[in-house]
Design a protein around this motif. Sequence first.
Motif, PDB file in Angstrom:
ATOM      1  N   UNK A 144      -5.393 -24.234  -6.940  1.00 59.87           N
ATOM      2  CA  UNK A 144      -5.848 -23.069  -6.127  1.00 59.87           C
ATOM      3  C   UNK A 144      -6.148 -23.573  -4.872  1.00 59.87           C
ATOM      4  N   UNK A 145      -5.440 -22.957  -3.543  1.00 55.57           N
ATOM      5  CA  UNK A 145      -6.151 -23.392  -2.257  1.00 55.57           C
ATOM      6  C   UNK A 145      -6.937 -22.480  -1.770  1.00 55.57           C
ATOM      7  N   UNK A 146      -7.407 -21.431  -2.576  1.00 53.90           N
ATOM      8  CA  UNK A 146      -8.560 -20.769  -2.249  1.00 53.90           C
ATOM      9  C   UNK A 146      -9.756 -21.343  -2.240  1.00 53.90           C
ATOM     10  N   UNK A 147      -9.863 -22.339  -2.908  1.00 53.30           N
ATOM     11  CA  UNK A 147     -11.203 -23.044  -2.962  1.00 53.30           C
ATOM     12  C   UNK A 147     -11.299 -24.491  -3.081  1.00 53.30           C
ATOM     13  N   UNK A 148     -12.425 -25.150  -2.930  1.00 49.02           N
ATOM     14  CA  UNK A 148     -12.492 -26.485  -2.896  1.00 49.02           C
ATOM     15  C   UNK A 148     -13.473 -26.845  -4.182  1.00 49.02           C
ATOM     16  N   UNK A 149     -13.254 -28.086  -4.908  1.00 48.13           N
ATOM     17  CA  UNK A 149     -14.289 -28.241  -5.935  1.00 48.13           C
ATOM     18  C   UNK A 149     -15.247 -29.305  -5.388  1.00 48.13           C
ATOM     19  N   UNK A 150     -16.366 -29.578  -6.026  1.00 47.71           N
ATOM     20  CA  UNK A 150     -17.365 -30.327  -5.626  1.00 47.71           C
ATOM     21  C   UNK A 150     -16.894 -31.736  -5.593  1.00 47.71           C
ATOM     22  N   UNK A 151     -17.180 -32.689  -4.500  1.00 42.80           N
ATOM     23  CA  UNK A 151     -16.849 -34.055  -4.504  1.00 42.80           C
ATOM     24  C   UNK A 151     -18.273 -34.777  -4.578  1.00 42.80           C
ATOM     25  N   UNK A 152     -18.129 -35.688  -5.484  1.00 51.03           N
ATOM     26  CA  UNK A 152     -19.284 -36.499  -5.729  1.00 51.03           C
ATOM     27  C   UNK A 152     -19.140 -37.883  -4.836  1.00 51.03           C
TER      28      UNK A 152
END
Length: 375
Positions: free
Chosen positions: A276-284
């Motif tokens: 989904x382009x509506x959100x970003x996921x957490x990046x560690x």
Amino acid sequence: MINFNKPYLTGKETQYIEDAVASGKISGNGKYTQLCQQFFEQKYGFGKCLLTTSCTDALEMAAILINIEPGDEVIIPSYTFVSTSNAFVLRGAKIIFADSSEENPNIDTTKLEALITPRTKAIVPVHYAGMACDMDTIMELANRYNLFVIEDAAQAVDSFYTGKNGIKKALGTIGHLAAFSFHETKNIISGEGGMLAINDMQFANRAEIIWEKGTNRSAFFRGEVNKYSWVDIGSSFLPSEVIAAFLWAQIKQLNKIQERRKAIWEQYYERLNNTNSNFKLPQIPNYATNNAHMFYLVFESLEKRNEYVFRLKKNGIQAVFHYLSLHRSEYYLKYNKALELRWSDYYSERLLRLPLYFELTNTDVIKICNEIINE
């Protein structure tokens, strides 16, 4: 309804509480307090640990220990819980708010040096979601300018940082002092509860006195002095043995709890990645580990986040946003000019936390992900 949080009980809490009550000593600093403190010292390498009734209390102890006085400046991220600020404001400090980084909600270390003045006394990095801040940069600045570092590790139990020297350290062992939380939303819990970790041992003896209401009571019970009296400022920071006994039951299951939480986090990531382009996921960051304290999404706009909050709620799922930037708060603006902190505001408006707790089932996670993916 899939709630945002559900406190996990291991099944041993009441057993240990009954044992504490039967011992005849339930006022604090007894058997279970000692067990908990020794566990953290031995497993993670803290110099000295003191249980507190909350992470807020641990932060307030830290402010007393470094002798915060009116006019001192303390640098903290604006994107944090109010306790991070209040602990130092109560001692008269002026809070200097730092922005978050573009990559994640943690403090932007590239802009820290510009905030340091001759009045700066401490930097308080917050390890958001249990994800390490860039501690090498923070400690280098602290050493260069003779500042104290107090890690707000409220969310960071069992999380680690690998420095440029390749050495892996537990969060909370790097700064001079650190504060942890065992609130019911954390990985291991005691309802309310916290801990002060002391790594600079110049603070160890005084911390114990402040912890015991400004008295040398602990030294008296160890037989080190023949009477105890009022020797410093302090307060009633130590928790009862009932709280410590509850926490001990959680500590005994730490590995099991962490294994399950990490499995849920990974399931979220695998199902939502590239969907989904509506959100970003957490990046560690590569220097940090993931203790699976929370799973969050960062949306493209406030409106889009609100749309998902209402959609999830409509389908029986409670997802919540998090901090409102402290530099936008009513209290701060009452005494200070408005600031522009782009990335702190960015996360305040766009970040959404998904349910994550031990008893969340794989079926629950699938349902949550499907509601997010299926527009």
